[in-house]
Design a protein around this motif. Structure first.
Motif, PDB file in Angstrom:
ATOM      1  N   SER A  15      28.396  -7.713  12.061  1.00  0.00           N
ATOM      2  CA  SER A  15      28.271  -6.874  12.320  1.00  0.00           C
ATOM      3  C   SER A  15      30.291  -6.857  12.224  1.00  0.00           C
ATOM      4  CB  SER A  15      28.164  -7.441  14.235  1.00  0.00           C
ATOM      5  OG  SER A  15      28.565  -8.699  14.707  1.00  0.00           O
ATOM      6  N   ARG A  16      30.766  -8.724  12.212  1.00  0.00           N
ATOM      7  CA  ARG A  16      32.133  -8.209  12.041  1.00  0.00           C
ATOM      8  C   ARG A  16      32.785  -7.771  11.151  1.00  0.00           C
ATOM      9  NH1 ARG A  16      31.702 -13.259  14.470  1.00  0.00           N
ATOM     10  NH2 ARG A  16      32.603 -14.456  13.514  1.00  0.00           N
ATOM     11  N   THR A  17      31.736  -8.097   9.985  1.00  0.00           N
ATOM     12  CA  THR A  17      32.657  -7.927   8.420  1.00  0.00           C
ATOM     13  C   THR A  17      31.782  -6.811   7.715  1.00  0.00           C
ATOM     14  OG1 THR A  17      30.795  -9.152   7.437  1.00  0.00           O
ATOM     15  CG2 THR A  17      32.760 -10.556   8.158  1.00  0.00           C
ATOM     16  N   THR A  18      31.008  -6.732   7.991  1.00  0.00           N
ATOM     17  CA  THR A  18      30.044  -4.913   6.803  1.00  0.00           C
ATOM     18  C   THR A  18      30.968  -4.244   6.977  1.00  0.00           C
ATOM     19  OG1 THR A  18      27.746  -6.163   7.794  1.00  0.00           O
ATOM     20  CG2 THR A  18      28.155  -4.429   6.655  1.00  0.00           C
ATOM     21  N   LEU A 127      24.325  -3.093   7.675  1.00  0.00           N
ATOM     22  CA  LEU A 127      25.057  -2.474   9.296  1.00  0.00           C
ATOM     23  C   LEU A 127      23.753  -1.912   9.903  1.00  0.00           C
ATOM     24  CD1 LEU A 127      27.738  -2.228  10.244  1.00  0.00           C
ATOM     25  CD2 LEU A 127      28.485  -0.202   9.022  1.00  0.00           C
ATOM     26  N   LEU A 128      23.235  -0.805   9.186  1.00  0.00           N
ATOM     27  CA  LEU A 128      22.501  -0.990  10.778  1.00  0.00           C
ATOM     28  C   LEU A 128      21.723  -2.087  10.688  1.00  0.00           C
ATOM     29  CD1 LEU A 128      20.544   2.319   7.834  1.00  0.00           C
ATOM     30  CD2 LEU A 128      20.993   2.388  10.749  1.00  0.00           C
ATOM     31  N   LYS A 129      20.814  -3.081   9.944  1.00  0.00           N
ATOM     32  CA  LYS A 129      20.542  -3.466  10.513  1.00  0.00           C
ATOM     33  C   LYS A 129      21.125  -4.238  11.616  1.00  0.00           C
ATOM     34  CE  LYS A 129      18.430  -6.679   7.792  1.00  0.00           C
ATOM     35  NZ  LYS A 129      18.038  -7.501   6.489  1.00  0.00           N
ATOM     36  N   ALA A 130      22.668  -4.775  11.498  1.00  0.00           N
ATOM     37  CA  ALA A 130      23.318  -5.302  12.432  1.00  0.00           C
ATOM     38  C   ALA A 130      23.560  -4.477  13.866  1.00  0.00           C
ATOM     39  CB  ALA A 130      24.639  -5.105  12.367  1.00  0.00           C
ATOM     40  N   VAL A 131      23.230  -2.715  13.542  1.00  0.00           N
ATOM     41  CA  VAL A 131      23.281  -1.769  14.315  1.00  0.00           C
ATOM     42  C   VAL A 131      22.363  -1.641  15.776  1.00  0.00           C
ATOM     43  CG1 VAL A 131      23.709   0.409  15.477  1.00  0.00           C
ATOM     44  CG2 VAL A 131      25.280  -0.562  13.354  1.00  0.00           C
ATOM     45  N   ASP A 132      20.768  -1.904  15.026  1.00  0.00           N
ATOM     46  CA  ASP A 132      19.482  -1.685  15.020  1.00  0.00           C
ATOM     47  C   ASP A 132      18.901  -2.920  15.925  1.00  0.00           C
ATOM     48  OD1 ASP A 132      18.000   0.362  16.131  1.00  0.00           O
ATOM     49  OD2 ASP A 132      16.831   0.085  14.265  1.00  0.00           O
ATOM     50  N   GLY A 133      18.782  -3.891  14.998  1.00  0.00           N
ATOM     51  CA  GLY A 133      18.999  -4.973  15.555  1.00  0.00           C
ATOM     52  C   GLY A 133      17.285  -6.090  14.509  1.00  0.00           C
ATOM     53  N   LYS A 134      16.642  -4.900  13.637  1.00  0.00           N
ATOM     54  CA  LYS A 134      15.926  -5.022  13.334  1.00  0.00           C
ATOM     55  C   LYS A 134      15.881  -3.974  11.939  1.00  0.00           C
ATOM     56  CE  LYS A 134      14.141  -0.143  15.099  1.00  0.00           C
ATOM     57  NZ  LYS A 134      13.193   0.173  15.564  1.00  0.00           N
ATOM     58  N   ALA A 135      14.737  -4.820  11.112  1.00  0.00           N
ATOM     59  CA  ALA A 135      15.246  -4.201   8.875  1.00  0.00           C
ATOM     60  C   ALA A 135      15.343  -2.955   8.881  1.00  0.00           C
ATOM     61  CB  ALA A 135      13.608  -4.393   8.772  1.00  0.00           C
ATOM     62  N   VAL A 136      15.839  -2.885   7.869  1.00  0.00           N
ATOM     63  CA  VAL A 136      16.096  -1.087   7.433  1.00  0.00           C
ATOM     64  C   VAL A 136      14.885   0.008   6.997  1.00  0.00           C
ATOM     65  CG1 VAL A 136      17.326   1.293   6.396  1.00  0.00           C
ATOM     66  CG2 VAL A 136      18.416  -1.113   7.995  1.00  0.00           C
ATOM     67  N   PRO A 137      14.640   0.981   8.032  1.00  0.00           N
ATOM     68  CA  PRO A 137      12.818   1.330   6.974  1.00  0.00           C
ATOM     69  C   PRO A 137      13.724   2.021   5.650  1.00  0.00           C
ATOM     70  CG  PRO A 137      13.598   2.554   9.035  1.00  0.00           C
ATOM     71  CD  PRO A 137      14.247   1.183   9.299  1.00  0.00           C
ATOM     72  N   THR A 138      13.020   1.795   4.782  1.00  0.00           N
ATOM     73  CA  THR A 138      13.520   2.816   3.763  1.00  0.00           C
ATOM     74  C   THR A 138      12.469   3.597   4.079  1.00  0.00           C
ATOM     75  OG1 THR A 138      14.049   1.247   2.435  1.00  0.00           O
ATOM     76  CG2 THR A 138      13.783   2.569   1.433  1.00  0.00           C
ATOM     77  N   PRO A 139      13.565   5.498   3.910  1.00  0.00           N
ATOM     78  CA  PRO A 139      12.955   7.484   3.623  1.00  0.00           C
ATOM     79  C   PRO A 139      12.483   7.306   1.995  1.00  0.00           C
ATOM     80  CG  PRO A 139      15.750   6.529   4.102  1.00  0.00           C
ATOM     81  CD  PRO A 139      15.677   5.245   4.328  1.00  0.00           C
ATOM     82  N   ASN A 140      11.311   7.995   2.333  1.00  0.00           N
ATOM     83  CA  ASN A 140      10.572   7.698   0.987  1.00  0.00           C
ATOM     84  C   ASN A 140      11.257   9.003  -0.320  1.00  0.00           C
ATOM     85  OD1 ASN A 140       8.709   7.515  -1.432  1.00  0.00           O
ATOM     86  ND2 ASN A 140       7.980   8.665   0.546  1.00  0.00           N
ATOM     87  N   VAL A 141      11.990   7.952  -0.768  1.00  0.00           N
ATOM     88  CA  VAL A 141      12.777   9.242  -2.329  1.00  0.00           C
ATOM     89  C   VAL A 141      11.921   9.440  -3.308  1.00  0.00           C
ATOM     90  CG1 VAL A 141      14.778   8.453  -0.929  1.00  0.00           C
ATOM     91  CG2 VAL A 141      14.294   7.397  -3.138  1.00  0.00           C
ATOM     92  N   GLU A 142      11.043   8.402  -3.238  1.00  0.00           N
ATOM     93  CA  GLU A 142       9.933   8.231  -4.299  1.00  0.00           C
ATOM     94  C   GLU A 142       9.542   9.787  -4.607  1.00  0.00           C
ATOM     95  OE1 GLU A 142       6.722   5.625  -4.905  1.00  0.00           O
ATOM     96  OE2 GLU A 142       8.454   3.939  -4.934  1.00  0.00           O
ATOM     97  N   GLY A 143       9.674  10.754  -2.908  1.00  0.00           N
ATOM     98  CA  GLY A 143       8.685  11.638  -3.629  1.00  0.00           C
ATOM     99  C   GLY A 143       9.610  12.931  -3.360  1.00  0.00           C
ATOM    100  N   MET A 144      10.697  12.394  -3.507  1.00  0.00           N
ATOM    101  CA  MET A 144      11.727  13.665  -3.450  1.00  0.00           C
ATOM    102  C   MET A 144      11.650  14.230  -5.093  1.00  0.00           C
ATOM    103  SD  MET A 144      15.773  12.422  -3.425  1.00  0.00           S
ATOM    104  CE  MET A 144      16.806  13.676  -4.137  1.00  0.00           C
ATOM    105  N   GLU A 145      11.905  15.681  -5.014  1.00  0.00           N
ATOM    106  CA  GLU A 145      11.773  16.371  -5.742  1.00  0.00           C
ATOM    107  C   GLU A 145      12.771  16.585  -6.433  1.00  0.00           C
ATOM    108  OE1 GLU A 145      10.092  21.249  -6.868  1.00  0.00           O
ATOM    109  OE2 GLU A 145       9.904  20.606  -4.700  1.00  0.00           O
ATOM    110  N   ILE A 146      13.343  16.221  -7.696  1.00  0.00           N
ATOM    111  CA  ILE A 146      14.859  16.760  -7.922  1.00  0.00           C
ATOM    112  C   ILE A 146      14.269  17.437  -9.858  1.00  0.00           C
ATOM    113  CG2 ILE A 146      16.501  15.274  -9.724  1.00  0.00           C
ATOM    114  CD1 ILE A 146      15.823  12.463  -8.653  1.00  0.00           C
TER     115      ILE A 146
END
Length: 202
Positions: A15-18, A127-146
């Motif tokens: 949390s100090r360095t990230t 950094l999200l993990k440090a702030v939230d205290g748990k693993a960061v859920p990954t948004p689903n970009v596989e279904g992202m329409e490009i």
């Protein structure tokens, strides 16, 4: 080269360095994107009036001063994930449709930008993990329409827009990360230390 900075830090040290590390990576990414855009413009002989278009390719909730630290980081992390998906698709499509030549400065710069973006994603995730205290859920970009243009000139313009989008979000990342309370607090401490050092020398 860019991967040397991926050393993992755990516990309170994280949390100090990230925040500082992530902000520095974002600054490097922004600089490297500007070089990539310049190389691409020369490679494809683009002019500014042809390539400038309205709107962004990445879709996230609008920025707001009401967002807390976690929400600001989540918004940034989500945008960077979309940038990464777009960049991967753009590189693959460019190699497929326009590739075939020898690997040179442009290809090396493009690879560097992709690696730096991956590193920034890792850092914002930590950094999200440090702030939230748990693993960061990954948004689903596989279904992202490009939507990738099929006409050659439009494809070249789209690839340029993807590079511009990465540059844009690198700039947003710098502002967001430097504005975090942790970073602000550290900067205040540094300022106080500098002042006290100058006072002691007088």
């Amino acid at each position: 080269m860019a991967l040397r900075a991926t050393t993992r830090v755990s516990g309170s040290a994280l949390s100090r360095t990230t925040p500082d590390r992530a902000a520095a990576v974002a600054q490097q990414l922004h600089h490297e994107c500007s070089i990539l855009l310049e190389l691409y413009s020369k490679r494809e002989t683009f002019t500014a009036d042809v390539t400038v278009t309205d709107g962004h390719l990445v879709t996230v909730p609008p920025a707001s001063s009401q967002l807390d630290t976690k929400d600001k980081l989540w918004r940034l992390h989500s945008a960077l994930l979309q940038c990464h998906a777009l960049l991967e698709r753009a590189i693959a499509k460019e190699d497929e449709e326009l590739g075939g030549g020898e690997k040179g400065e442009y290809e090396s710069q493009r690879k560097m930008v992709k690696e730096r973006l991956s590193l920034l994603l890792d850092n914002t995730g930590e950094l999200l993990k440090a702030v939230d205290g748990k693993a960061v859920p990954t948004p689903n970009v596989e279904g992202m329409e490009i939507k990738v243009p099929t006409e050659l000139f439009e494809l070249k313009c789209w690839i340029y827009r993807v590079f511009k989008e990465v540059e844009h979000w690198a700039k947003i990342a710098i502002t967001t990360l430097q504005d975090l309370p942790l970073v602000k607090a550290k900067e205040r401490v540094r300022t106080m230390l500098r002042r006290s050092t100058r006072s002691a020398r007088r």
